[in-house]
Structure formats: structure tokens, C-alpha cells
Write a protein that holds these residues in place. Structure first.
Motif, PDB file in Angstrom:
ATOM      1  N   PRO A 126      43.655  60.779  59.731  1.00 14.22           N
ATOM      2  CA  PRO A 126      43.349  62.242  59.814  1.00 14.22           C
ATOM      3  C   PRO A 126      41.828  62.932  59.425  1.00 14.22           C
ATOM      4  O   PRO A 126      41.602  64.285  59.396  1.00 14.22           O
ATOM      5  N   SER A 127      41.363  61.661  58.489  1.00 15.01           N
ATOM      6  CA  SER A 127      39.980  62.340  58.448  1.00 15.01           C
ATOM      7  C   SER A 127      38.900  61.153  58.747  1.00 15.01           C
ATOM      8  O   SER A 127      39.307  60.346  58.866  1.00 15.01           O
ATOM      9  N   THR A 128      37.207  60.935  58.214  1.00 15.29           N
ATOM     10  CA  THR A 128      36.434  60.591  58.230  1.00 15.29           C
ATOM     11  C   THR A 128      36.642  59.859  57.498  1.00 15.29           C
ATOM     12  O   THR A 128      36.275  59.031  57.187  1.00 15.29           O
ATOM     13  N   SER A 129      37.394  59.182  56.731  1.00 11.10           N
ATOM     14  CA  SER A 129      37.847  58.851  55.313  1.00 11.10           C
ATOM     15  C   SER A 129      39.489  58.038  55.244  1.00 11.10           C
ATOM     16  O   SER A 129      39.563  57.287  54.699  1.00 11.10           O
ATOM     17  N   THR A 130      40.418  59.099  55.808  1.00 13.86           N
ATOM     18  CA  THR A 130      41.604  57.918  55.699  1.00 13.86           C
ATOM     19  C   THR A 130      42.207  57.804  57.164  1.00 13.86           C
ATOM     20  O   THR A 130      41.756  58.985  58.244  1.00 13.86           O
ATOM     21  N   CYS A 131      42.598  57.050  57.148  1.00 14.66           N
ATOM     22  CA  CYS A 131      43.148  56.201  58.637  1.00 14.66           C
ATOM     23  C   CYS A 131      44.809  55.546  57.981  1.00 14.66           C
ATOM     24  O   CYS A 131      45.328  54.917  57.034  1.00 14.66           O
ATOM     25  N   TYR A 132      45.959  55.632  58.554  1.00 15.25           N
ATOM     26  CA  TYR A 132      47.586  55.063  58.973  1.00 15.25           C
ATOM     27  C   TYR A 132      46.809  53.998  60.039  1.00 15.25           C
ATOM     28  O   TYR A 132      46.915  54.652  61.066  1.00 15.25           O
ATOM     29  N   VAL A 133      47.775  52.944  59.778  1.00 16.35           N
ATOM     30  CA  VAL A 133      47.346  51.975  60.911  1.00 16.35           C
ATOM     31  C   VAL A 133      49.329  51.305  60.507  1.00 16.35           C
ATOM     32  O   VAL A 133      49.545  50.653  59.166  1.00 16.35           O
ATOM     33  N   ALA A 134      49.721  50.986  61.965  1.00 14.99           N
ATOM     34  CA  ALA A 134      51.073  50.546  62.476  1.00 14.99           C
ATOM     35  C   ALA A 134      50.826  48.875  61.960  1.00 14.99           C
ATOM     36  O   ALA A 134      50.535  48.727  63.285  1.00 14.99           O
ATOM     37  N   VAL A 140      40.823  43.685  55.988  1.00 14.40           N
ATOM     38  CA  VAL A 140      41.556  43.844  55.490  1.00 14.40           C
ATOM     39  C   VAL A 140      43.277  43.090  54.721  1.00 14.40           C
ATOM     40  O   VAL A 140      42.999  42.053  53.920  1.00 14.40           O
ATOM     41  N   PRO A 141      44.327  43.607  53.932  1.00 18.11           N
ATOM     42  CA  PRO A 141      45.381  42.683  52.788  1.00 18.11           C
ATOM     43  C   PRO A 141      46.353  41.198  54.120  1.00 18.11           C
ATOM     44  O   PRO A 141      46.180  41.418  54.905  1.00 18.11           O
ATOM     45  N   SER A 142      45.441  40.656  52.758  1.00 15.52           N
ATOM     46  CA  SER A 142      46.190  38.686  53.534  1.00 15.52           C
ATOM     47  C   SER A 142      47.922  39.078  53.923  1.00 15.52           C
ATOM     48  O   SER A 142      48.344  39.532  53.754  1.00 15.52           O
ATOM     49  N   GLY A 143      48.173  38.197  55.018  1.00 14.38           N
ATOM     50  CA  GLY A 143      49.787  38.181  55.437  1.00 14.38           C
ATOM     51  C   GLY A 143      50.369  39.037  56.233  1.00 14.38           C
ATOM     52  O   GLY A 143      51.113  39.635  56.187  1.00 14.38           O
ATOM     53  N   LEU A 144      49.153  39.535  57.785  1.00 12.01           N
ATOM     54  CA  LEU A 144      49.581  40.385  58.090  1.00 12.01           C
ATOM     55  C   LEU A 144      49.619  39.657  59.582  1.00 12.01           C
ATOM     56  O   LEU A 144      48.879  38.555  59.642  1.00 12.01           O
ATOM     57  N   ALA A 145      50.706  40.187  60.732  1.00 10.45           N
ATOM     58  CA  ALA A 145      50.742  39.001  61.451  1.00 10.45           C
ATOM     59  C   ALA A 145      50.866  40.115  62.869  1.00 10.45           C
ATOM     60  O   ALA A 145      49.623  39.702  64.157  1.00 10.45           O
ATOM     61  N   ALA A 146      50.341  41.196  62.870  1.00  6.68           N
ATOM     62  CA  ALA A 146      50.096  42.074  63.933  1.00  6.68           C
ATOM     63  C   ALA A 146      49.672  43.328  63.656  1.00  6.68           C
ATOM     64  O   ALA A 146      49.828  43.942  62.597  1.00  6.68           O
ATOM     65  N   VAL A 147      49.421  44.396  64.327  1.00  5.29           N
ATOM     66  CA  VAL A 147      49.102  45.261  64.128  1.00  5.29           C
ATOM     67  C   VAL A 147      48.797  46.401  65.381  1.00  5.29           C
ATOM     68  O   VAL A 147      48.781  45.666  66.908  1.00  5.29           O
ATOM     69  N   ASN A 148      49.582  47.679  65.308  1.00  3.07           N
ATOM     70  CA  ASN A 148      50.653  47.875  66.885  1.00  3.07           C
ATOM     71  C   ASN A 148      49.506  49.010  67.357  1.00  3.07           C
ATOM     72  O   ASN A 148      49.260  49.757  68.400  1.00  3.07           O
TER      73      ASN A 148
END
Length: 379
Positions: free
Chosen positions: A104-112, A91-99
Motif C-alpha cells: 500500500p505504500s513505498t515502505s509498507t508491504c504484506y505477503v501471504a 526474511v524470517p526463517s522457517g518459511l515454506a511458501a509465498v503466495n
């Protein structure tokens, strides 16, 4: 889809779900007066806590993505083997939290998610988690607590504005795979928004907290967010954390009646009216809701069994909520926090059990509608 307490766990900070777990147990057993002391004692225990599972999204009965956080880092794990094996993803660096997460597909995901600077972002993959990229949200958005993505290019995100004493609900959306985010106008005075579920790219319902100027804590759209309308909850409900909409007309959500009790609420007319639904448990906290079709839903709950004990269960309906059947979780899975069902039979449940050494996460899977559960291990 899931229960939130404070919705984010910043790295090096107290775990929100860990605290929520103990606070829920304290509230159900002893009432609100015990919540503060329970949360305070858990803050110390969480200093070196192991990773906690925040959310799971499955794009098929075999393919899922899971979000975890710890005092040291944010991680995402993926499985293409029905949970038999999970693989860590970069995952990208500099993250503090995931919510929250939506695939929507087996290849595509979105994370807040949230950067260490506090700015909300959405992480996006289009290759099954091999590469995640961060897409920043408009600066007026203070946090991103929930999202629902019904197409690989289309996603709706809910959260809160940074407006000091009276934060209000906020919605942004993309139809360009996160290249561009557009702010969508919500009803004036809308309270904080915590979760959203979109049955189609046009039809969505979002839930949250009653606002100071707008007591209707539910909003809905039938035109992809061009306009949002206020929807009144059942009498006495002031807060909702989780919602699931299997069709454009039908949605199921939790509804808090007091700090110690919640109920299941339902709409069959795209949010125009909401009603409370009966369930077999008289006193419980809804931790997560997932409906795989218009008649089948599973609800993860913390149930008060006796004056001194709380246990985790999953309530199952296959007749549109006319009846609910309680399914016991393993004895080691005390406090579920999230549920996702890819079909009426195939579901994943996550949660965190409080211990003297901090919360211990669990991931469970069922392939027979909750009659039996198997433990799944993340790396």
C-alpha cells in the motif's frame, strides 16, 4: 492479479507454477488427457529448479517487491530503480511458501506466506523491506492464497478453512498492521477463495471456486468485511483465480469455462452483476489481471496459436474493455504467470518457461503500455 495452480510451493516440493505452466501448455495443445503426464514429467525436472518468481507488487512506477521460491528457500527482492537493479532482502526463517504480495505504500508491504509447519502467516515490512516480521493468522485458516491491502494498517486476506473433504472460503482482516486479525463471516457454503482485490479499505471483491452449497464463487463487501454477499458469475463460469478492482464499482477477473479455456469477466456495479467481455484471442488461459485505472487494464495470457504451440501475450485495453489489443512478449517468455501495472504505461510481467532442467523464470518490464518489453534480472 495472478494465476495459481496449487497456490503454494513448499520448500523441497514440486513447483506449483512450474507444473501449472506445463499443464496449461498441455491442456491448450492436446486437451485434459495430457495434463497428468505433463505434470508428472515436470515433477522430476523441478528437483533442482532455480528460483521462480511468484508475484510482484509496485507501490509506484519505480518501487516494487518480488517474491521468489526455490527448492531451498523463500526470497523477497526489492527495487527502487524501476527494475534496473533488484536487492535481496532478509526474511524470517522457517518459511515454506509465498503466495501473494500487496504494497500500500513505498515502505509498507504484506505477503501471504506459509511456515514449514504448514501454518499460514503474513509477512509485514514497514521500512521498505529492510526488516520483515511474521504475523500468524487464526488457526482455523488452512492457507492464505491472496491478499489486498489498501492502507498501511489495513489488509484483507483470503484462503481456505481446514475442513476435510469440503474446504470452504475464509477471510481475515487487520486494521492494526497485523497486530490483530479478525475472522470475517462469508456466505454459508462458500467455496475456496483464491484472490481478492480491494479498491478502498471498505470495498473488496474476492473470487474462487464454486462451493457445494453455494454456486456463487464471487463475494463482495462494501463495509470493510462486516458483511460479505454472494455474487453470481456469468453463465458457465465455475472458477476464478485472479481479480483486479481499480474502483469500488469496477472489477475485472478471469473466469474458467472449462479446464482448457477461460474468459475475461467484468462488473461495473460492485459485483451485483458480472458479464463476459470480448477479447481478441479465442482460446487462452488468463494468467493475471491488473487494472491501473477504470479504463486501462492489462491481462497476461497463454494463447493457443496452433494445434502444437502456445505463446505468451499481454492483452491491453484503454477503453474499459471495448477493445483489446494483443501485445507480444519476447519469444523467450512463453508462459506469463503474473502482471502488475502501476500505471497504464508501466507494468511488470513475470513467468516461468519449462525446460528439461526445470522452469526458468523471467521478469519483464514495459514503460509504453506493452509495445516493448525489457528483461530484468534478479540477483
Amino acid at each position: 492479479m495472478r494465476f495459481h495452480a496449487t497456490h503454494t510451493q513448499k520448500l523441497g516440493s514440486t513447483s506449483s507454477i512450474g507444473v501449472a505452466t506445463l499443464v496449461i501448455a498441455a491442456l491448450l495443445i492436446a486437451g485434459p488427457s495430457s495434463a497428468v503426464s505433463a505434470a508428472a514429467s515436470q515433477s522430476v525436472a523441478n528437483a533442482g529448479a532455480v528460483p521462480e518468481v511468484f508475484a510482484i507488487s509496485c507501490s509506484s512506477t519505480k518501487v516494487c517487491e518480488a517474491l521468489t521460491t526455490s527448492a531451498a528457500k523463500v526470497e523477497i527482492f526489492g527495487t527502487t530503480t524501476d527494475g534496473a537493479t533488484w536487492i535481496s532482502q532478509s526474511v524470517p526463517s522457517g518459511l515454506a511458501a509465498v503466495n501473494d504480495i500487496s504494497c500500500p505504500s513505498t515502505s509498507t508491504c504484506y505477503v501471504a506466506a506459509e511456515e514449514s509447519s504448514g501454518r499460514p502467516v503474513v509477512l509485514i515490512t514497514d521500512n521498505g523491506g529492510k526488516l520483515w516480521n511474521a504475523s500468524r493468522l487464526p488457526t482455523a485458516m488452512f492457507n492464505a492464497s491472496g491478499l489486498s491491502c489498501r492502507a498501511v494498517t489495513t489488509c484483507e486476506v483470503v484462503g481456505t478453512t481446514d475442513s476435510g473433504q469440503l474446504p470452504e472460503g475464509f477471510v481475515v482482516a487487520t486494521t492494526t498492521s497485523g497486530k490483530l486479525w479478525k475472522v470475517q463471516k462469508v456466505p454459508t457454503g462458500q467455496g475456496k477463495l483464491y484472490d481478492i482485490s480491494c479498491a478502498t479499505t471498505k470495498s473488496c471483491e474476492a473470487v474462487g471456486l464454486r462451493g457445494v452449497k453455494n454456486a456463487d464463487m464471487i463475494i463482495g463487501t462494501s463495509n470493510g468485511g462486516t458483511t460479505w454477499s454472494s455474487h453470481a458469475p456469468p453463465m458457465g463460469v465455475f472458477l476464478s483465480y485472479t481479480i483486479s478492482c481499480p474502483t469500488a464499482n469496477l472489477c475485472v477477473a478471469d473466469g474458467f469455462l472449462s479446464p482448457t479455456e477461460s474468459e475475461v469477466m467484468r462488473t461495473a456495479n460492485a459485483g451485483a452483476t458480472w458479464s463476459a467481455r470480448s477479447s481478441p484471442s479465442t482460446k487462452f488461459f488468463v494468467a493475471g489481471v491488473s487494472c491501473s485505472n477504470r479504463t486501462s487494464c492489462e491481462i497476461a495470457v497463454d494463447v493457443k496459436k496452433t494445434a502444437t504451440s502456445v505463446t505468451g501475450e499481454v492483452l491491453v485495453t484503454t477503453n474499459d474493455g471495448a477493445t483489446w489489443t494483443p501485445r507480444s512478449l519476447p519469444a523467450s517468455a512463453l508462459h506469463p504467470s503474473f502482471v502488475f501495472c502501476a500505471s497504464p504505461d508501466v507494468c511488470e510481467v513475470t513467468g516461468n518457461n519449462p525446460t528439461v532442467h526445470g522452469p526458468r523464470s523471467f521478469v519483464l518490464g514495459t514503460r509504453n503500455g506493452g509495445r516493448t518489453w525489457s528483461t530484468q534480472k534478479l540477483p
